[in-house]
Design an enzyme around this catalytic site. Structure first.
Site, mmCIF file in Angstrom:
data_model
loop_
_atom_site.group_PDB
_atom_site.id
_atom_site.type_symbol
_atom_site.label_atom_id
_atom_site.label_comp_id
_atom_site.label_asym_id
_atom_site.label_seq_id
_atom_site.Cartn_x
_atom_site.Cartn_y
_atom_site.Cartn_z
ATOM 1 N N TRP A 92 0.827 -1.206 0.000
ATOM 2 C CA TRP A 92 0.000 0.000 0.000
ATOM 3 C C TRP A 92 0.860 1.255 0.000
ATOM 4 O O TRP A 92 0.337 2.358 -0.201
ATOM 5 C CB TRP A 92 -0.931 0.008 1.214
ATOM 6 C CG TRP A 92 -0.212 0.128 2.534
ATOM 7 C CD1 TRP A 92 0.596 -0.791 3.123
ATOM 8 C CD2 TRP A 92 -0.244 1.242 3.421
ATOM 9 N NE1 TRP A 92 1.081 -0.326 4.319
ATOM 10 C CE2 TRP A 92 0.575 0.915 4.538
ATOM 11 C CE3 TRP A 92 -0.892 2.477 3.410
ATOM 12 C CZ2 TRP A 92 0.778 1.788 5.601
ATOM 13 C CZ3 TRP A 92 -0.695 3.346 4.481
ATOM 14 C CH2 TRP A 92 0.129 2.992 5.557
ATOM 15 N N ASP A 93 2.164 1.089 0.186
ATOM 16 C CA ASP A 93 3.098 2.209 0.087
ATOM 17 C C ASP A 93 2.884 2.994 -1.209
ATOM 18 O O ASP A 93 3.019 4.218 -1.240
ATOM 19 C CB ASP A 93 4.554 1.718 0.083
ATOM 20 C CG ASP A 93 4.894 0.821 1.257
ATOM 21 O OD1 ASP A 93 3.962 0.303 1.909
ATOM 22 O OD2 ASP A 93 6.090 0.620 1.507
ATOM 23 N N GLU A 138 1.845 -1.686 12.523
ATOM 24 C CA GLU A 138 2.061 -3.134 12.571
ATOM 25 C C GLU A 138 2.432 -3.647 13.956
ATOM 26 O O GLU A 138 2.654 -4.840 14.135
ATOM 27 C CB GLU A 138 3.132 -3.517 11.552
ATOM 28 C CG GLU A 138 2.693 -3.257 10.117
ATOM 29 C CD GLU A 138 3.848 -3.322 9.130
ATOM 30 O OE1 GLU A 138 4.874 -3.957 9.453
ATOM 31 O OE2 GLU A 138 3.715 -2.742 8.045
ATOM 32 N N LYS A 172 4.471 1.274 15.811
ATOM 33 C CA LYS A 172 5.634 1.194 14.925
ATOM 34 C C LYS A 172 5.720 2.427 14.024
ATOM 35 O O LYS A 172 6.805 2.866 13.665
ATOM 36 C CB LYS A 172 5.528 -0.066 14.059
ATOM 37 C CG LYS A 172 6.708 -0.305 13.133
ATOM 38 C CD LYS A 172 6.484 -1.542 12.275
ATOM 39 C CE LYS A 172 7.682 -1.810 11.371
ATOM 40 N NZ LYS A 172 7.433 -2.943 10.437
ATOM 41 N N GLN A 173 4.552 2.983 13.673
ATOM 42 C CA GLN A 173 4.517 4.040 12.669
ATOM 43 C C GLN A 173 3.241 4.848 12.805
ATOM 44 O O GLN A 173 2.363 4.528 13.611
ATOM 45 C CB GLN A 173 4.585 3.423 11.276
ATOM 46 C CG GLN A 173 3.391 2.521 10.955
ATOM 47 C CD GLN A 173 3.732 1.417 9.985
ATOM 48 O OE1 GLN A 173 4.167 0.350 10.383
ATOM 49 N NE2 GLN A 173 3.536 1.683 8.700
#
Length: 785
Positions: A374-375, A502, A614-615
């Site tokens: 999906w990046d 994640e 994580k992000q």
């Protein structure tokens, strides 16, 4: 956790590269940097990717180097083996193959073959120029007998000729006259990198994937061409690797394996040159019996043009690219180098044929096995949308071509209707063997719809919507009413999913997923109604093809209106999911620095039970759905989630930078931006040797345009709110919107807007509406305070 951001931003250029705005250059040969530099000096054209290994072969021992050549989308498959099985798990892994090294060429003097790890190198310089697209290297070598030789090479992977690469290899005796041999061949003894304990590195491939079916050296007497045909073991593709070599002067020629050796007597100070032309063709693009002839035809055309003409073509292609895409930053050469490096590698890595996408590592290495994520839609797509919209359209066509596989996956996941895109894939199969952080990321459907919506806003291309886009949007929207349900309070809930973060998996009502699903269903209903009103024949065709009923459109609107969006009144923040705030906070103070990234040091369940990200997750929603939040909302959310985010993902820092810029945290915005801009050049995540981070590269452009310039495009139109980082004297970028090319130039006193192409464009600057056209093509505005 990043407790605080280093805002000094003095770049520690420990990669051995000079800080030059338009190229990377090394003037010393250090084997300790060879693996990393193989990635940084990669050449590609969206299909072919050639790691920056020496012409003669790799340097260093096992594990210290990777001789890699890749073809975007060319892959083999293997069955995924589970010790404990379950219904619906991904069954087939697709992985990008390391194909034969056709660029190999080497000098031989008195029987001694030049090889960097075994020869006495007296001088060395190598450059990769972002304006010419050439990798150039000059090396001086002293043989065991004391003969000194200069070897100068130039290499290109043609941006205008999908199947072609070329090398110029020139040898000059410096202190002698005598025999010079140049050997040009194909090294077919290549393998893929094994992943080991790090799932981000390579594949779990067992055995060779390419099986030779034919080889032909010299199609006729005196010819120097080579053709190698192979087939993949499982995926059924045929690959042709073809080369031809042309000496600059009369030479004695000898067949050597899959190539030729050229011998010439060369006077001191004179130069003997061989031009080598390379072509790759595969049955992913054509019939299997056509790949050999096609490779030969491409080779013949390249040879007829000659290396210098190919080099001029390359420079011309890049001149046109930079004319529309260049981001210029005044006052920091190292940062400017990082920005240009990132843009150049994005161009080299992106598929543009509607059949391929852009891998997480581009075509520079085997990290993540060459998979697409999906990046693309959320990070990479905007860069191409505003600089090369035709490439953005091709990326959407890739998703359209993947609909049949997405429908299959939806059925496997018990959805009677609709399409579910895979979290990681090459040809459409779900390749994630770890479903909690893979298949459970249903937000991929909304991410694809978001990019289509943005494409429509930026281009007005409703023809694409009628032909392909509407079918994607409608089919993927069906999944939300399939997976979601109403609770006792009649709120629409989406349970057991994973958001972008994640480190938090299988949760109920992930905020990002629900908010994006609401956007998706509303957009799908809007598209259906507009298509029916404006293009009734197209609507009838699409509705018939997918069995769309009016009740579904009404259901999307109802679910959107009732969507549960978790919010904590006590903290005044949007909850990442229903359970996030009830979890035990991660003990950052007592987590050793060497234990990051957490995923390599803690069992997933340990991480999942804690309040740790994580992000960017909620913070990403603040950006993508910006007009749905107040500045106070954004500040409170940012403050909270910054404190629990490790940024172990390279996708994170750029998003935090953009939102920090919007809410007035100028120092933090700049600090996070700097973490992104030179992430690969400085190898800050310590794994660039396995491939670049294309999402972070695109995040650099986002950081300038969306962050410092405050650019947004939504239903309210295009708008800007520019700011200037304290360390810069100015910056400039361009954006294509609705056929117009707009230049935005910001300095310490204001912002210049120039209409460079197109009939006209209307947008807003800090709330003031501006219209530019042929009569008024330029305006200067004061920057907002």
């Amino acid at each position: 956790m990043k407790d605080d951001i280093d805002n000094t931003n003095d770049i520690d250029n420990n990669n051995g590269l000079a800080a030059e705005p338009w190229r990377i250059r090394e003037d010393t040969l250090e084997s300790s940097r060879a693996f990393l530099h193989e990635t940084l000096f990669t050449l590609g054209n969206g299909w072919i990717g050639m790691r920056g290994t020496p012409d003669e072969g790799t340097v260093g021992g096992a594990g210290d180097t990777l001789e890699g050549t890749y073809l975007n989308g060319f892959h083999d498959t293997e069955a995924i083996r589970y010790p404990e099985n379950a219904y619906g798990l991904a069954r087939i892994n697709e992985f990008m193959l390391n194909v034969p090294n056709a660029k190999r060429i080497a000098a031989v003097i008195d029987g001694e073959r030049f090889a960097l790890d075994a020869c006495n190198v007296l001088a060395w310089e190598r450059t990769l120029d972002f304006r010419t697209g050439l990798l150039e290297r000059t090396v001086e070598w002293e043989t065991a007998s004391g003969k000194r030789v200069r070897i100068a090479s130039r290499r290109l992977v043609s941006l205008g000729r999908k199947h072609v690469a070329a090398i110029e290899y020139a040898v000059t005796p410096l202190n002698f006259s005598g025999a010079v041999r140049i050997v040009a061949d194909i090294d077919a003894d290549v393998t893929n990198l094994q992943a080991g304990d790090d799932p981000r590195v390579g594949s779990a491939l067992t055995g060779a994937s390419l099986i030779e079916t034919q080889r032909k050296v010299g199609s006729e007497p005196g010819a120097h061409d080579v053709l190698l045909l192979q087939r993949t073991r499982h995926s059924g593709f045929t690959l042709a690797t073809a080369t031809d070599a042309v000496p600059s002067s009369a030479a004695r020629v000898e067949q050597v394996g899959l190539g030729h050796a050229f011998d010439a007597d060369v006077a001191q100070g004179a130069t003997f040159t061989v031009h080598k032309y390379v072509a790759y063709a595969s049955s992913r693009d054509m019939a299997a019996d056509a790949v050999g002839p096609h490779a030969h035809a491409e080779l013949a055309q390249a040879r007829a043009a000659g290396f210098d003409a190919l080099a001029r073509e390359q420079a011309g292609y890049l001149a046109r690219f930079w004319e529309d895409a260049d981001v210029a930053i005044a006052g920091d050469d190292a940062l400017q180098q990082g920005v240009h490096f990132n843009q150049f590698h994005l161009l080299q890595s992106v598929g543009r044929d509607g059949k391929t996408n852009i891998a997480a590592k581009g075509v520079t290495g085997e990290g993540y096995e060459g998979h697409y994520f999906w990046d693309t839609e959320i990070y990479v797509f905007p860069f191409f949308l505003y600089s090369r919209p035709e490439i953005a359209r091709a990326l959407l066509q890739y998703r359209y071509n993947g609909l049949p596989k997405a429908r299959e996956r939806a059925r496997q996941m018990a959805h009677a209707k609709g399409a579910l895109y895979p979290w990681r894939t090459i040809a459409g199969e779900e390749c994630s063997a770890y479903f909690p952080a893979g298949t459970a990321q249903y937000h991929i459907n909304a991410d694809v719809a978001y990019s289509i919506r943005l494409y429509l806003l930026a281009t007005g291309d409703f023809d694409f919507m009628a032909e392909q886009g509407a079918e994607i949007v409608l089919e993927t929207a069906r999944i939300w009413t399939g997976i979601g349900s109403y609770d006792r309070a009649h709120r629409f809930c989406i349970n057991a999913v994973t958001g972008p973060d994640e480190y938090t998996a299988i949760v109920n009502n992930n905020y990002y997923t629900n908010a994006m699903a609401r956007m998706h269903m509303t957009f799908a209903a809007d598209v259906a109604e507009r298509l029916r009103a404006e293009r009734p024949a197209d609507y009838a065709r699409v509705a018939h093809a997918i069995g769309l009923e009016d009740a579904e459109i009404q259901a999307w609107r109802a679910a959107s209106a009732a969507m549960r969006l978790p919010y904590d009144d006590a903290l005044g923040i949007h909850e990442q999911d229903d359970s996030f705030l009830s979890k035990k906070p991660w003990d950052f103070a007592n987590t050793p620095k060497e234990n990051y990234p957490l995923l390599l040091h803690y069992h997933p369940l340990v991480i999942y039970r804690h309040q740790v990200c994580k992000q960017a997750d909620v913070v990403l929603a603040l950006l993508l759905l910006s007009n749905q939040f107040s500045l106070d909302d954004k500040r409170r959310d940012f403050d909270f989630y910054e404190g629990v985010t490790t940024h172990d993902s390279s996708l994170s820092s750029c998003i935090f930078s953009i939102v920090a810029s919007e809410i007035g945290y100028r120092d933090k915005a700049y600090g996070y931006f700097m973490e992104t801009a030179r992430l690969d050049l400085d190898n800050t995540h310590a794994n660039t040797q396995y491939g670049v981070h294309t999402a972070a590269m695109a995040g650099t452009w986002l950081g300038v345009a969306y962050g410092f310039a405050g650019m947004r495009l939504d239903d309210a139109g295009l708008r800007f709110a520019p700011t200037l980082p304290d360390r810069w004297t100015g910056y400039r970028f361009k954006a294509q919107v609705r056929g117009a090319l707009l230049e935005v130039a910001v300095d310490g006193t204001g912002t210049d807007y120039r209409l460079l192409r197109g009939a006209g464009l209307t947008f807003a600057h800090a709330g003031t509406t501006i219209a530019l056209d042929a009569q008024r093509a330029h305006i200067r505005m004061e920057n907002p305070q």
